[in-house]
Design an enzyme around this catalytic site. Structure first.
Site, short mmCIF file in Angstrom:
data_model
loop_
_atom_site.label_atom_id
_atom_site.label_comp_id
_atom_site.label_asym_id
_atom_site.label_seq_id
_atom_site.Cartn_x
_atom_site.Cartn_y
_atom_site.Cartn_z
N THR A 56 22.23 26.71 46.09
CA THR A 56 21.63 26.95 44.87
C THR A 56 20.15 27.31 44.70
O THR A 56 19.43 28.21 44.26
CB THR A 56 21.68 25.72 43.90
OG1 THR A 56 23.05 25.25 44.08
CG2 THR A 56 21.27 25.89 42.65
N GLY A 81 24.95 23.99 52.19
CA GLY A 81 24.91 22.73 51.17
C GLY A 81 24.79 23.19 49.85
O GLY A 81 24.47 24.44 49.66
N CYS A 82 25.37 22.43 48.81
CA CYS A 82 25.19 22.94 47.63
C CYS A 82 23.79 22.91 47.07
O CYS A 82 23.50 23.78 46.25
CB CYS A 82 26.08 21.78 46.72
SG CYS A 82 25.66 20.27 46.75
N TYR A 83 23.12 22.11 47.34
CA TYR A 83 21.69 22.10 46.98
C TYR A 83 21.09 23.26 47.65
O TYR A 83 20.31 24.16 47.14
CB TYR A 83 20.91 20.96 47.35
CG TYR A 83 21.10 19.53 46.46
CD1 TYR A 83 20.70 19.81 45.09
CD2 TYR A 83 21.35 18.48 46.92
CE1 TYR A 83 21.09 18.55 44.27
CE2 TYR A 83 21.49 17.43 46.38
CZ TYR A 83 21.07 17.42 44.94
OH TYR A 83 21.47 16.17 44.17
#
Length: 363
Positions: free
Chosen positions: A158, A153-155
């Protein structure tokens, strides 16, 4: 379209959304991709859906038509809601394609953990053992051999890039981390919502999922694997009044002393530096030059410096009075957080140069 040395045939399932459109945009510039087949379930115009790609020559095909051409595909990307890829992945795998899933369907090795996080019973638990978690910088050797890749996932990606070096070096003493992240409104998808209309978002911010964001358990699984013990993740998420990008800050209280200089050494050793380091992860090592409490903004990365790129910029500091490490990470949620990292994984899995089609810098 004329590709490079390989003329790969690539399918994109769920190509009408922001992530699917971004995948098409990046694949159009990939030197080894010859044919792109964006697939949707309804009858719509590609150029009306993605007018930024007008003139590209791409047209939508149907999901059924793409499934019928499975044996022609080298790679298929799933940009679908959770629960869809698990129903179709086996068909493409059996046809010989590499599958890169950008949804959450294959991010958990344990089907029970997936069900707890997403409230859905997994329809293909037999595939979970072979799925590789596609945080390329951490799992490159596994991705290189994979035929089923679970894009983070993007979160989550990161946060993983922000904290992996610290957990690797000091993980024995770390049992809880706090992550605060602001995402662009594209992170909410294309479904119209009044709260996300320009008139509502402009000059405002929207907190959401504070009861426990679905990426929290994903992070706990990754961090547990890194440290060998449970690491609790307090993940707090907000939409900002911008379209794309993630600005993330992670706070970690240590049990032993450290300093910003030591942290920079830890992160530089983990990710490398210059041409010998990770191409897409850059650590801000600007020296502190001001007095205490001076607002020296250039110590930390800025969101604008990564938008449109596959880069993650990291910045570090240390609150000595409270012994809290503070890590700032910025990415583009549609590129490094989704389509870009998916292509990076494709490149590694197919033995292509890892940066192929992804060397563009920020807008």
């Amino acid at each position: 379209m004329s590709g490079g040395g390989r003329d790969l045939v690539v399918g994109v399932v769920g190509a009408a959304g922001y992530t699917g459109g971004e995948l098409c945009r990046l694949l159009l510039g990939h030197p080894d991709v010859g044919t792109i087949l964006p697939a949707v379930r309804d009858d719509r115009s590609f150029e009306r859906t993605h007018p930024n790609l007008a003139g590209s020559g791409l047209v939508f095909t149907t999901v059924d038509e793409l499934e019928a051409r499975a044996v022609d595909l080298d790679v298929v990307f799933f940009c679908t809601p959770t629960g869809h890829a698990m129903l179709a992945a086996r068909h493409y795998l059996d046809a010989g394609a590499v599958v890169v899933d950008l949804s959450a369907d294959f991010r958990f090795a344990d089907p029970a953990a997936f069900e707890r996080a997403h409230g859905v019973v997994h329809a293909a638990p037999e595939l979970l053992d072979e799925a590789v978690y596609g945080a390329t910088e951490l799992n490159r050797d596994l991705v290189r051999k994979a035929r089923l890749i679970a894009n983070p996932g993007c979160y989550a990606l990161t946060a993983v890039l922000a904290l992996a070096p610290l957990l690797d070096a000091r993980g024995d003493g770390i049992h809880d981390v706090a992550v605060h992240a602001v995402n662009g409104t594209t992170g909410a998808g294309t479904t119209p919502k009044k709260d996300l209309a320009h008139a509502e978002v402009f000059g405002s911010m929207l907190a959401y999922s504070l009861e426990g964001h679905r990426h929290g358990p994903e992070l706990e699984a990754v961090f547990g694997a890194l440290t060998g013990h449970e690491v609790g993740v307090d993940l707090n998420t907000t939409h900002g009044n911008f379209a794309r990008g993630i600005h993330l800050q992670a706070n970690v209280r240590l049990t032993g002393p450290t300093s910003r200089a030591e942290l920079l050494e830890t992160y530089t050793r983990f990710y490398g530096a210059g041409h010998d380091g990770e191409f897409f992860v850059l650590v801000n090592d600007n020296a502190r030059t001001g007095k205490i409490n001076d607002k020296q903004y250039d110590l930390y990365p800025r969101l604008a410096d990564v938008v449109g790129s596959n880069f993650c910029h990291l910045g570090l500091d240390h609150d000595a009075d409270r012994n809290v490490v503070k890590v700032v990470a910025v990415t583009d949620n549609l590129v490094k957080g989704a389509a870009g990292s998916a292509i990076q994984n494709m490149n590694v899995a197919l033995g292509l140069p890892e940066t192929a089609g992804l060397r563009a810098y920020a807008l």
